[in-house]
Structure formats: structure tokens, C-alpha cells
Design a protein around this motif. Structure first.
Motif, PDB file in Angstrom:
ATOM      1  N   GLU A 152      52.254  40.709  43.133  1.00  0.00           N
ATOM      2  CA  GLU A 152      50.812  40.853  42.865  1.00  0.00           C
ATOM      3  C   GLU A 152      50.432  40.111  41.589  1.00  0.00           C
ATOM      4  OE1 GLU A 152      48.399  44.466  40.905  1.00  0.00           O
ATOM      5  OE2 GLU A 152      49.233  44.939  42.884  1.00  0.00           O
ATOM      6  N   VAL A 153      49.318  39.395  41.652  1.00  0.00           N
ATOM      7  CA  VAL A 153      48.786  38.700  40.481  1.00  0.00           C
ATOM      8  C   VAL A 153      47.373  39.215  40.210  1.00  0.00           C
ATOM      9  CG1 VAL A 153      48.137  36.496  39.465  1.00  0.00           C
ATOM     10  CG2 VAL A 153      50.130  36.621  40.962  1.00  0.00           C
ATOM     11  N   PRO A 154      47.140  39.958  39.121  1.00  0.00           N
ATOM     12  CA  PRO A 154      45.782  40.374  38.762  1.00  0.00           C
ATOM     13  C   PRO A 154      45.024  39.175  38.172  1.00  0.00           C
ATOM     14  CG  PRO A 154      47.462  41.788  37.751  1.00  0.00           C
ATOM     15  CD  PRO A 154      48.141  40.552  38.223  1.00  0.00           C
ATOM     16  N   VAL A 155      43.919  38.810  38.765  1.00  0.00           N
ATOM     17  CA  VAL A 155      43.113  37.686  38.286  1.00  0.00           C
ATOM     18  C   VAL A 155      41.928  38.241  37.498  1.00  0.00           C
ATOM     19  CG1 VAL A 155      41.762  35.656  38.930  1.00  0.00           C
ATOM     20  CG2 VAL A 155      43.786  36.287  40.261  1.00  0.00           C
ATOM     21  N   GLU A 156      41.794  37.815  36.256  1.00  0.00           N
ATOM     22  CA  GLU A 156      40.694  38.253  35.409  1.00  0.00           C
ATOM     23  C   GLU A 156      39.621  37.184  35.270  1.00  0.00           C
ATOM     24  OE1 GLU A 156      40.295  41.227  34.283  1.00  0.00           O
ATOM     25  OE2 GLU A 156      42.244  42.003  34.926  1.00  0.00           O
ATOM     26  N   ASP A 157      40.016  35.939  35.403  1.00  0.00           N
ATOM     27  CA  ASP A 157      39.046  34.852  35.261  1.00  0.00           C
ATOM     28  C   ASP A 157      39.349  33.723  36.229  1.00  0.00           C
ATOM     29  OD1 ASP A 157      37.045  33.185  34.339  1.00  0.00           O
ATOM     30  OD2 ASP A 157      38.228  32.427  32.658  1.00  0.00           O
ATOM     31  N   GLY A 194      51.258  18.733  47.127  1.00  0.00           N
ATOM     32  CA  GLY A 194      50.254  19.249  48.042  1.00  0.00           C
ATOM     33  C   GLY A 194      49.018  19.738  47.312  1.00  0.00           C
ATOM     34  N   LEU A 195      48.355  20.755  47.885  1.00  0.00           N
ATOM     35  CA  LEU A 195      47.116  21.277  47.331  1.00  0.00           C
ATOM     36  C   LEU A 195      47.308  22.696  46.819  1.00  0.00           C
ATOM     37  CD1 LEU A 195      44.654  19.988  50.069  1.00  0.00           C
ATOM     38  CD2 LEU A 195      45.051  19.006  47.805  1.00  0.00           C
ATOM     39  N   VAL A 196      46.422  23.102  45.944  1.00  0.00           N
ATOM     40  CA  VAL A 196      46.473  24.450  45.389  1.00  0.00           C
ATOM     41  C   VAL A 196      45.141  25.142  45.604  1.00  0.00           C
ATOM     42  CG1 VAL A 196      48.167  23.811  43.644  1.00  0.00           C
ATOM     43  CG2 VAL A 196      45.730  23.674  43.090  1.00  0.00           C
ATOM     44  N   CYS A 197      45.166  26.447  45.487  1.00  0.00           N
ATOM     45  CA  CYS A 197      43.960  27.261  45.608  1.00  0.00           C
ATOM     46  C   CYS A 197      43.600  27.783  44.222  1.00  0.00           C
ATOM     47  CB  CYS A 197      44.215  28.410  46.577  1.00  0.00           C
ATOM     48  SG  CYS A 197      42.731  29.306  47.044  1.00  0.00           S
ATOM     49  N   ARG A 198      42.407  27.464  43.763  1.00  0.00           N
ATOM     50  CA  ARG A 198      41.948  27.910  42.453  1.00  0.00           C
ATOM     51  C   ARG A 198      41.031  29.122  42.644  1.00  0.00           C
ATOM     52  NH1 ARG A 198      41.475  25.206  37.501  1.00  0.00           N
ATOM     53  NH2 ARG A 198      42.027  23.237  38.525  1.00  0.00           N
ATOM     54  N   PHE A 199      41.526  30.285  42.235  1.00  0.00           N
ATOM     55  CA  PHE A 199      40.754  31.516  42.353  1.00  0.00           C
ATOM     56  C   PHE A 199      39.951  31.754  41.084  1.00  0.00           C
ATOM     57  CE2 PHE A 199      44.302  32.218  45.277  1.00  0.00           C
ATOM     58  CZ  PHE A 199      43.633  32.659  46.406  1.00  0.00           C
ATOM     59  N   LYS A 200      38.742  32.286  41.273  1.00  0.00           N
ATOM     60  CA  LYS A 200      37.889  32.617  40.137  1.00  0.00           C
ATOM     61  C   LYS A 200      37.276  34.000  40.350  1.00  0.00           C
ATOM     62  CE  LYS A 200      36.649  27.814  39.087  1.00  0.00           C
ATOM     63  NZ  LYS A 200      35.535  26.837  38.927  1.00  0.00           N
ATOM     64  N   GLY A 201      37.096  34.721  39.251  1.00  0.00           N
ATOM     65  CA  GLY A 201      36.499  36.046  39.325  1.00  0.00           C
ATOM     66  C   GLY A 201      37.485  37.116  38.929  1.00  0.00           C
ATOM     67  N   GLN A 202      37.301  38.303  39.482  1.00  0.00           N
ATOM     68  CA  GLN A 202      38.188  39.427  39.206  1.00  0.00           C
ATOM     69  C   GLN A 202      38.676  40.023  40.512  1.00  0.00           C
ATOM     70  OE1 GLN A 202      36.097  42.144  36.588  1.00  0.00           O
ATOM     71  NE2 GLN A 202      36.914  41.126  34.787  1.00  0.00           N
ATOM     72  N   GLY A 203      39.968  40.221  40.600  1.00  0.00           N
ATOM     73  CA  GLY A 203      40.565  40.760  41.815  1.00  0.00           C
ATOM     74  C   GLY A 203      42.055  40.492  41.811  1.00  0.00           C
TER      75      GLY A 203
END
Length: 226
Positions: A152-157, A194-203
């Protein structure tokens, strides 16, 4: 209902103990053992994400057309479930939120959980992964499986994950498909990044340690031609 995970993380098996008349829904073919009195049936499932249309949508998303439904007539009936890939299993609790799941990472869930096919936009097409992902909602436990370990990776930003290593992410996150940081588009493909997915936000994002596509290409190149 009780869910116990055994033999983690490389060969995980889920032991599910049902209450009286309780149902548990799973991908067809993932049951490896169960109590003799449990009723098992194959269905397209009714409700949201169910029926013939729901089954066809799951098929497009890379899932089985059918689902298996297990019901115990008495308390204490147990089922053992295992994924197709060698890897780990995660129990995720749904409480009305939405979870986006890679098509092959759904294993099983309680009957109060809805499974639907989510269109994540054409940006997913260029990621090399499926353009369609499963959208999980409702209430109850969901079992997700990974190829290799799952974490699990908590994303804050903002956070970046290789597209082939994504198991699931919470719908509260926005994402874009892009090249790795400090790499040119040509360099990203020539270098095999390859390509990466850049997540933004909180989750939360759930990742797997191995990439099924890369593994398949590596093994396939060593096999004799048919």
C-alpha cells in the motif's frame, strides 16, 4: 464472515468462513477447496454490474464472463480461494467509496459489493494496459490478488507508479499516463522504461512487485516456437 490469509506473500490462499445463509462471490475457477455442504452456483450476477450486460463488460475488461456464488446453509462453512498468478492477496474493506481495480486483480467479494466496468479514458490505452478497469463500490470485503507481493502507498499529493505494477487505487485520486521523470519519450521506450502513472490528490494506491506483461514477454522469448 471471517477471512484468513495463508502462505503470504508468494503463494497466498484465502480461507473464508461463512455465517449461516451468507453468500460470497468469486471469480469462476478460483475455488480450490470447500466444506461439502456449501452450495456453489455459477451466475452472471444480478444488480449493478450484473446480468448478461455486466458479464460481457467483465469479459471485455479481462475478467471471466461468469462468477461463482457460494452459500453456506449453516454457520462455519469454509472456502479456500487462490488466484491464478503466484502472489499475494489483499483484503480491502468497502464502506461506500469507490475503488478502481486492474481487470485481472479482482478475486472475490461479499454479496453487498458491486462490480462494474469502468472506462478510464484513452490515456489508459496508451499505457500498454487495459483501457477498461473494474470499478468496485458498495459495502463489504473485497479480495484483490497481485503478481508477487502487494503493498500500500498512501498518496498525500503526488506519486508515480509504473503502469504494469498497479493493482488498484482509490477513486479519490486523479491520474495521468506519462513518461518517467527526466526521460524523453524516445528514451523511455528505447530504454525499456515504458510509461508511468502519475497520481495526484489524496488516497491509496496498491502496487504489485512484479509486472505480468514483462514476465510473460521474458518467459515467452525463451520458449520454443510452436
Amino acid at each position: 464472515m471471517e477471512i484468513e490469509l495463508l502462505h503470504q506473500p508468494d503463494s497466498a490462499i484465502a480461507r473464508v468462513v461463512l455465517d449461516k445463509n451468507q453468500e460470497f462471490v468469486a471469480e469462476a475457477g478460483c475455488m480450490i477447496a470447500m466444506s461439502g455442504y456449501i452450495n456453489a452456483s455459477t451466475t452472471l450476477r444480478q444488480g449493478k454490474g450484473g446480468g448478461i450486460l455486466g458479464g460481457l463488460k467483465r469479459l471485455v475488461g479481462g475478467e471471466s464472463l461468469f462468477l461463482s456464488v457460494f452459500r453456506s446453509p449453516v454457520a462455519g462453512g469454509e472456502i479456500f480461494l487462490a488466484p491464478k498468478f503466484i502472489g499475494d492477496i489483499l483484503v480491502y474493506q468497502m464502506n461506500g467509496q469507490e475503488l478502481v481495480v486492474q481487470a485481472t486483480s479482482y478475486l472475490a467479494s461479499e454479496s453487498g459489493v458491486d462490480i462494474d466496468l469502468g472506462f478510464q479514458g484513452f490515456k489508459s490505452l496508451f499505457s500498454g494496459e487495459s483501457i477498461f478497469w473494474l470499478t468496485i463500490s458498495g459495502y463489504g470485503s473485497v479480495l484483490l490478488n497481485s503478481f508477487g507481493g502487494i503493498y500500500e502507498v498512501p498518496v498525500e499529493d503526488e506519486y508515480i507508479v509504473d503502469t504494469g505494477h498497479i493493482v488498484a487505487f482509490e477513486k479519490s485520486l486523479n491520474f495521468d499516463i506519462t513518461k518517467p521523470p527526466r526521460s524523453s519519450w524516445i528514451g523511455a521506450f528505447i530504454g525499456g522504461e515504458g510509461l508511468v502513472c502519475r497520481f495526484k490528490g489524496q488516497g491509496k494506491v496498491y502496487c504489485q512487485t512484479h509486472n505480468p506483461g514483462a514476465f510473460g514477454r521474458q518467459v515467452g522469448s525463451q520458449l520454443p516456437p510452436r
